[in-house]
Design an enzyme around this catalytic site. Structure first.
Site, PDB file in Angstrom:
ATOM      1  N   HIS A 261      43.552  36.286  43.800  1.00  0.00           N
ATOM      2  CA  HIS A 261      44.399  37.407  43.375  1.00  0.00           C
ATOM      3  C   HIS A 261      44.248  38.595  44.321  1.00  0.00           C
ATOM      4  O   HIS A 261      45.228  39.211  44.738  1.00  0.00           O
ATOM      5  CB  HIS A 261      43.998  37.882  41.965  1.00  0.00           C
TER       6      HIS A 261
ATOM      7  N   LYS B 259      47.633  34.919  21.696  1.00  0.00           N
ATOM      8  CA  LYS B 259      46.948  34.189  22.760  1.00  0.00           C
ATOM      9  C   LYS B 259      45.525  34.737  22.790  1.00  0.00           C
ATOM     10  O   LYS B 259      45.305  35.919  22.548  1.00  0.00           O
ATOM     11  CB  LYS B 259      47.643  34.464  24.106  1.00  0.00           C
TER      12      LYS B 259
ATOM     13  N   SER C 111      41.715  30.949  37.607  1.00  0.00           N
ATOM     14  CA  SER C 111      40.901  31.646  36.621  1.00  0.00           C
ATOM     15  C   SER C 111      40.333  30.689  35.583  1.00  0.00           C
ATOM     16  O   SER C 111      39.206  30.872  35.122  1.00  0.00           O
ATOM     17  CB  SER C 111      41.723  32.734  35.930  1.00  0.00           C
TER      18      SER C 111
ATOM     19  N   ARG D 263      49.483  27.959  45.096  1.00  0.00           N
ATOM     20  CA  ARG D 263      48.359  27.214  45.614  1.00  0.00           C
ATOM     21  C   ARG D 263      48.702  25.740  45.827  1.00  0.00           C
ATOM     22  O   ARG D 263      48.517  25.196  46.897  1.00  0.00           O
ATOM     23  CB  ARG D 263      47.157  27.327  44.678  1.00  0.00           C
TER      24      ARG D 263
END
Lengths: 158, 158, 158, 158, 158, 158
Positions: B18, B42, B129, B91
């Site tokens: 990031h 969430k 993450s 990615r």
């Protein structure tokens, strides 16, 4: 020097694909440790004891295969066992992307440990444990997907 | 005209990947808004306040980077900020498929907003993450994966 | 500081997908240089002069778009133009894998140059120049795939 | 029993990625045979003799690595060497699809031979020989992509 | 002989992509059964009754389309209906990998049943129900993503 | 109304995968036309006459299968035959990306023609004609990859 490989997974349940990978790896390694990852906070479909019994039964006659239960990082397990290899099976390109990420992180955490990939045999491509669980949950017959001779409990009523 | 880009995510935690994307984007935009999506319903691993502090600390010296928390649709945030760009890092090919779907929906909801992709640097390919959380949960050392100088709490006992 | 992006390709022929990417990039950059790569030892379907004329015609009214022909490395072209951005469109996951490799090599050759990706619009997903050539070769009508108003030569007899 | 792996390729040219795979495989095998496939009807960029010299030079101090040239089927080479393993590096998901197909065919032709995959290191992901050739052809500097110390001829004038 | 295809899904909600697949399949089959999978232990966003009503409304004028609710294995549903075809739409390469695995398992469970794939139209590529739910949850307008004329309830307050 | 599907390819050579797709499609269609694309400017490994003979032999007893040779656009062939379906097999995710592009272009050229996909059976996943040619060229035995009973010429000396 001793050559030991760890084959980690949740084996929920063990499949014919898992069985084939371990057998094929046996020629390469002196010992293959089938390691059942058991993490608090994750829930499993088949109870741990049954998954252990199944693995013991499947590899009962394979000298060089042992089974254990672990929690925590796989690279820490490898270090404690003196294992320098993590063994993984690859079925699909989606598998590959996922496995690559994990292998790269493991390499950063423990550069001395190597991840080795075997290709699943094409007749086992469709075999992943989550699908097998799904079939079992709906009362389908999973005996063609798991190693021969396992005794499978009936699905718990929905 | 002002050029503003929004870099949305949950940053749970912020990674070196990031950090690199934001720095590389700074040459292109006058302002990069790092936007922490916070959605009821969430659950997150690290508390919101910590994630905010981390981002403020990482980009403390980067004029042009600001941090905020939002809930709801990202395109609505962009409109309210007058931002015409959404910035995303790519990615893997799996990332790409996922990002493409979201970008196409965003374009249908807000045709005036463009999604721009930068490639993650290869040394950060393995950094996502969710893997970093997993390592932290098992007591592994995550300092190589997050920006330098962050103070990381110990894992809560399992 | 001047913001210049290079959009490299062989444009054999230019498609509606190319056209859309350049238009969408115009808001971000002061100049978009559409750069026709012309390499000895590679053969092209449409003659260079025609490909140049097409591009000039398509972007005739777009201030900020220029067209040129180059050979050699794209990063060398960027350096000679003072351009810090390479612009690329992404259509499919296969595209992505290919583009990632090239962008990583370019970054190693010229770390100061950034590759930026825009997503092709879904209605242009199927549009790649090699398919358009194939249709033309077989006498099919390619006018729906190339920008409006181009005059297309008939296929040379097989 | 002797453990021998064959690492087949055209090595046109050998890259740092190739070098790393062979080194990492050395712990697993007693012998790694780097096998240059040379097929009539295929043309190569660097002459065979140079490719051979490079490989010999790169692995000069690695006991256990040998180099040879072959034509024909890789599984036939393995059989003639008594090698039971084919070693391959994986970089991208596209690589994986390609390699899977070849490995499955090899398994059908020679079920006793196993294909083993190692993941390329992320810093070498962008390294494939065809890109390195392209850079060389355009006069770019390829020394960062090939093993240290190789003497590289200048590109033949276009 | 009667040609019947089952189009299984959770239709949570039905999208324009679903609608298009069913319409395109109607030329091929005498009957297309849109089958809402309803599994205990899975939670859905829109209530079953609403999902049923929507499907009935969408296909009200399409003779040959019927709607039903089922639980359990899709191949068992097919058998009970005398359907020899399962119909699926494909949008992305990630879809494909997922669908391939399921289709192979279904083929092993019921070799007489064939899975048939249609490609989603490119303008519907971004349409998957989970994204549509996400937009609805955040108060976004989903009318462009679901078939015309559906009455959509407001999001339940977060 | 007559249901006719065209199964286009170069069949260089026909494989067991092709054979299985056609047989499985026979239940769905009244006629399956196996169409050998023959394009000037493309070179083939096996002579056209042999490829035709093989196909005729393979499907000699399958009423409903016919074989023909064509050049030009597949959609034009379909129109001239009154066929509304193009039949394709899918093996891998890479296949899928390629086939999707072609199907989308065909849909734009001829919206009334539908492309239908069947999944290759897993035991045939590795089977693509180009690999079979490669094996044949190197003197390998290809009889396990092509339909039973075909007489295969020896490779022409390299």
């Amino acid at each position: 020097m001793s050559r030991i490989a760890v084959f980690p997974g949740s084996f929920d349940p063990v499949t014919r694909g898992h069985e084939a990978i371990v057998r094929r790896a046996l020629g390469m390694f002196e010992q293959v440790v089938v390691a059942i990852g058991q993490n608090t906070g994750k829930s499993y479909y088949f109870p741990l004891q049954l998954r252990q019994e199944w693995l013991s039964q499947v590899f009962a006659r394979d000298a060089g295969v042992s089974t254990l239960v672990y929690s925590g990082l796989t690279v820490e397990l490898c270090r404690s066992l003196g294992a320098r290899y993590i063994l993984r099976g690859l079925r699909t390109a989606a598998d590959f992307e996922f496995e690559r990420t994990i292998a790269q992180v493991n390499r950063q955490l423990a550069p001395e440990i190597e991840t080795l990939f075997l290709l699943s045999s094409p007749e086992f491509d469709a075999l992943n444990s989550s699908l097998v669980r799904e079939i079992h949950r709906f009362g389908g017959d999973i005996s063609a997907f798991v190693p021969e001779g396992l005794s499978i409990p009936p699905p718990t009523g929905q």
